[in-house]
Scaffold this active site. Structure first.
Site, PDB file in Angstrom:
ATOM      1  N   GLU A 195      -2.460   1.944   2.166  1.00  0.00           N
ATOM      2  CA  GLU A 195      -1.021   2.092   1.946  1.00  0.00           C
ATOM      3  C   GLU A 195      -0.334   2.902   3.071  1.00  0.00           C
ATOM      4  O   GLU A 195       0.668   2.443   3.606  1.00  0.00           O
ATOM      5  CB  GLU A 195      -0.827   2.707   0.546  1.00  0.00           C
ATOM      6  CG  GLU A 195       0.465   3.373   0.230  1.00  0.00           C
ATOM      7  CD  GLU A 195       1.667   2.463   0.271  1.00  0.00           C
ATOM      8  OE1 GLU A 195       1.521   1.242   0.161  1.00  0.00           O
ATOM      9  OE2 GLU A 195       2.751   3.005   0.445  1.00  0.00           O
ATOM     10  N   ARG A 198       5.497  -2.347  -2.716  1.00  0.00           N
ATOM     11  CA  ARG A 198       5.102  -1.521  -1.567  1.00  0.00           C
ATOM     12  C   ARG A 198       5.308  -2.263  -0.247  1.00  0.00           C
ATOM     13  O   ARG A 198       4.489  -2.167   0.670  1.00  0.00           O
ATOM     14  CB  ARG A 198       3.630  -1.103  -1.682  1.00  0.00           C
ATOM     15  CG  ARG A 198       3.284  -0.417  -2.967  1.00  0.00           C
ATOM     16  CD  ARG A 198       3.443   1.058  -2.869  1.00  0.00           C
ATOM     17  NE  ARG A 198       3.863   1.589  -4.155  1.00  0.00           N
ATOM     18  CZ  ARG A 198       3.688   2.826  -4.540  1.00  0.00           C
ATOM     19  NH1 ARG A 198       3.119   3.692  -3.743  1.00  0.00           N
ATOM     20  NH2 ARG A 198       4.128   3.246  -5.690  1.00  0.00           N
ATOM     21  N   SER A 211      -0.868   7.797  -2.939  1.00  0.00           N
ATOM     22  CA  SER A 211      -1.778   6.657  -3.086  1.00  0.00           C
ATOM     23  C   SER A 211      -2.267   6.224  -1.708  1.00  0.00           C
ATOM     24  O   SER A 211      -1.455   5.903  -0.842  1.00  0.00           O
ATOM     25  CB  SER A 211      -1.054   5.470  -3.714  1.00  0.00           C
ATOM     26  OG  SER A 211      -0.547   5.811  -4.969  1.00  0.00           O
TER      27      SER A 211
HETATM   28  N1  EPU Z   1      -6.584   4.867 -13.477  1.00  0.00           N
HETATM   29  C1  EPU Z   1      -7.906   5.183 -13.683  1.00  0.00           C
HETATM   30  N2  EPU Z   1      -8.475   6.133 -12.877  1.00  0.00           N
HETATM   31  C2  EPU Z   1      -7.788   6.758 -11.898  1.00  0.00           C
HETATM   32  C3  EPU Z   1      -6.438   6.429 -11.700  1.00  0.00           C
HETATM   33  C4  EPU Z   1      -5.839   5.476 -12.509  1.00  0.00           C
HETATM   34  O1  EPU Z   1      -8.571   4.646 -14.548  1.00  0.00           O
HETATM   35  O2  EPU Z   1      -8.378   7.606 -11.221  1.00  0.00           O
HETATM   36  C5  EPU Z   1      -5.940   3.891 -14.378  1.00  0.00           C
HETATM   37  C6  EPU Z   1      -4.969   4.576 -15.337  1.00  0.00           C
HETATM   38  O3  EPU Z   1      -5.609   5.027 -16.486  1.00  0.00           O
HETATM   39  C7  EPU Z   1      -3.986   3.488 -15.645  1.00  0.00           C
HETATM   40  C8  EPU Z   1      -3.947   2.696 -14.341  1.00  0.00           C
HETATM   41  O4  EPU Z   1      -5.129   3.011 -13.626  1.00  0.00           O
HETATM   42  O5  EPU Z   1      -4.480   2.640 -16.650  1.00  0.00           O
HETATM   43  C9  EPU Z   1      -2.713   3.002 -13.535  1.00  0.00           C
HETATM   44  O6  EPU Z   1      -2.723   4.409 -13.221  1.00  0.00           O
HETATM   45  P1  EPU Z   1      -1.381   5.256 -12.928  1.00  0.00           P
HETATM   46  O7  EPU Z   1      -0.398   5.037 -14.003  1.00  0.00           O
HETATM   47  O8  EPU Z   1      -1.797   6.646 -12.617  1.00  0.00           O
HETATM   48  O9  EPU Z   1      -0.744   4.573 -11.693  1.00  0.00           O
HETATM   49  P2  EPU Z   1      -1.379   3.940 -10.378  1.00  0.00           P
HETATM   50  O10 EPU Z   1      -1.292   2.457 -10.491  1.00  0.00           O
HETATM   51  O11 EPU Z   1      -2.727   4.517 -10.119  1.00  0.00           O
HETATM   52  C10 EPU Z   1       0.930   3.760  -9.160  1.00  0.00           C
HETATM   53  C11 EPU Z   1       1.523   4.156  -7.839  1.00  0.00           C
HETATM   54  C12 EPU Z   1       1.810   5.652  -7.821  1.00  0.00           C
HETATM   55  C13 EPU Z   1       2.802   5.948  -8.936  1.00  0.00           C
HETATM   56  C14 EPU Z   1       2.176   5.522 -10.271  1.00  0.00           C
HETATM   57  C15 EPU Z   1       3.102   5.690 -11.428  1.00  0.00           C
HETATM   58  C16 EPU Z   1       0.605   2.553  -6.247  1.00  0.00           C
HETATM   59  C17 EPU Z   1      -0.293   2.317  -5.093  1.00  0.00           C
HETATM   60  N3  EPU Z   1       0.623   3.791  -6.750  1.00  0.00           N
HETATM   61  O12 EPU Z   1      -0.333   4.427  -9.264  1.00  0.00           O
HETATM   62  O13 EPU Z   1       2.418   5.962  -6.576  1.00  0.00           O
HETATM   63  O14 EPU Z   1       3.128   7.327  -8.984  1.00  0.00           O
HETATM   64  O15 EPU Z   1       1.809   4.118 -10.205  1.00  0.00           O
HETATM   65  O16 EPU Z   1       4.092   4.724 -11.378  1.00  0.00           O
HETATM   66  O17 EPU Z   1       1.292   1.625  -6.672  1.00  0.00           O
HETATM   67  C18 EPU Z   1       2.159   6.947  -4.386  1.00  0.00           C
HETATM   68  O18 EPU Z   1       2.596   5.904  -3.932  1.00  0.00           O
HETATM   69  O19 EPU Z   1       1.821   7.876  -3.642  1.00  0.00           O
HETATM   70  C19 EPU Z   1       1.982   7.065  -5.833  1.00  0.00           C
HETATM   71  C20 EPU Z   1       1.457   8.154  -6.356  1.00  0.00           C
END
Ligand code: EPU
Length: 342
Positions: free
Chosen positions: A332, A166, A236
């Site tokens: 972000e 990012r 995010s």
């Molecule tokens: N999780 C939770 N609760 C939540 C959300 C997530 O427990 O409310 C846990 C999930 O179960 C999982 C972990 O956190 O174990 C990661 O969750 P997820 O795969 O949904 O991805 P993220 O890390 O929350 C990042 C990006 C997203 C992108 C996804 C998929 C960042 C800041 N965000 O989210 O990007 O779509 O991975 O690759 O790195 C964006 O930038 O707007 C965005 C949506």
């Protein structure tokens, strides 16, 4: 450019959070020469400049002084290169998701995991957009920029872009100094599905097409992420924090189930959504803002709120995570006209 190019403009619909905002002056140059002319005028008049893309990663104040420029160059084309791969040129105003779907439909591999990310191509390098195990940096070959200081044009290599999680040079040394006008991406005709993230593989057959992968990514995103057309949001709201391994280990003693991703530099990436959810804030609403009830990393705007209120709400979320876990969350989305806001 039309004759009203520098008239004031309501940007409330031009930001996916739906924050009310009026730009003192606005223009949407349709080619490089128009962009250079607008930048020259801003320099001459001493107008503060704000660059706008799709407005999907942006927090806008109620009033933006000076000139807001939204590049409206919307062409993309392909250039054959060596066997199996080809270059795609995409101008800053091209809609990222439409480009991704167009490439996937042509059977071209490289960007399919980045489907349904809102925004325009010109903004993609700034935060090095990433999802489902792929980042823009993986496919980017060059970025064309125009320098605000003198209107000169040059090309940056991926190394010069200094991509990180990012992060890029456009948030650092080049912040406020250039307009991104074109991307060159390298795509492949050879199948190269990257299905290692989350439950992507389980949704697809053994040899999916690029289009099938893109559609599966869209389906996952639609399940978790709010549609900005229906509920204001900037995706995010926080980055996933990178913490020292000692802190991660301490937290894992108490929470062995905590998602954690060791990084090459020894630090550990934690999931901000998980941390926020564990603070009991998933679905929390106060005033005009809330924490999304399906993905706690996303803050949502129910309408009627302001940027200042959003920042205060976000601070309360970050305070809870700091108090509970000792982890700092970093915002972000970019804040436009920061001095006006604060
Ligand atoms: N999780 C939770 N609760 C939540 C959300 C997530 O427990 O409310 C846990 C999930 O179960 C999982 C972990 O956190 O174990 C990661 O969750 P997820 O795969 O949904 O991805 P993220 O890390 O929350 C990042 C990006 C997203 C992108 C996804 C998929 C960042 C800041 N965000 O989210 O990007 O779509 O991975 O690759 O790195 C964006 O930038 O707007 C965005 C949506």
């Amino acid at each position: 450019m039309n004759p009203e190019r520098f008239s004031s403009h309501d940007l409330t619909r031009a930001n996916t959070l739906g924050l009310p905002c009026v730009a003192e002056r606005f223009c949407a140059p349709g080619n490089l020469a128009e962009l250079q002319a607008a930048l020259a005028e801003a320099r001459e008049q001493g107008w503060p400049l704000t660059l706008l893309g799709g407005g999907s990663n942006l927090i806008l104040p109620p009033f933006l002084q000076g000139l807001v420029v939204r590049p409206a160059m919307t062409e993309w084309w392909q250039e054959e290169s060596e066997e199996g791969s080809l270059r795609i040129h995409a101008e800053a105003g091209v809609n990222w998701h439409e480009l991704v779907m167009g490439l996937a439909a042509r059977g071209l591999w490289g960007t399919e995991n980045l489907a349904l990310i809102p925004g325009l191509c010109g903004a993609a390098p700034i935060q090095n957009i990433g999802a489902y195990g792929v980042e823009l940096a993986d496919v980017l070959e060059a970025v064309e920029v125009v320098h605000l200081a003198d209107g000169s044009v040059n090309w940056l290599s991926p190394e010069a872009c200094r991509f990180g999680y990012r992060d890029s040079v456009f948030k650092g040394a080049l912040a406020g100094r250039v307009v991104i006008t074109r991307l060159v991406l390298r795509l492949s005709r050879r199948a190269q599905p990257r299905l290692g993230y989350g439950d992507l593989a389980s949704r697809l057959g053994a040899s999916p097409t690029a289009l099938e992968v893109a559609e599966a990514v869209c389906a996952i995103r639609r399940e978790k992420l709010p549609d900005p057309a229906l509920l204001g949001n900037a995706g995010s709201f926080f980055k996933n924090p990178l913490v020292a391994s000692e802190l991660a280990e301490r937290l894992l003693v108490e929470h062995p189930e905590m998602p954690h991703f060791p990084q090459p530099d020894g630090r550990v990436k934690l999931a901000a959504g998980w941390l926020i959810e564990r603070c009991g804030l998933k679905g929390w609403r106060e005033g005009h803002f809330g924490v999304h009830d399906r993905q706690a990393l996303v803050l949502v705007h129910f309408g009627g709120g302001s940027a200042a209120e959003l920042m205060a709400f976000a601070d309360r979320v970050a305070d809870s995570v700091r108090d509970r876990f000792g982890v700092e969350l970093e915002r972000e989305p970019r804040v436009a006209g920061e001095p006006v806001l604060r």
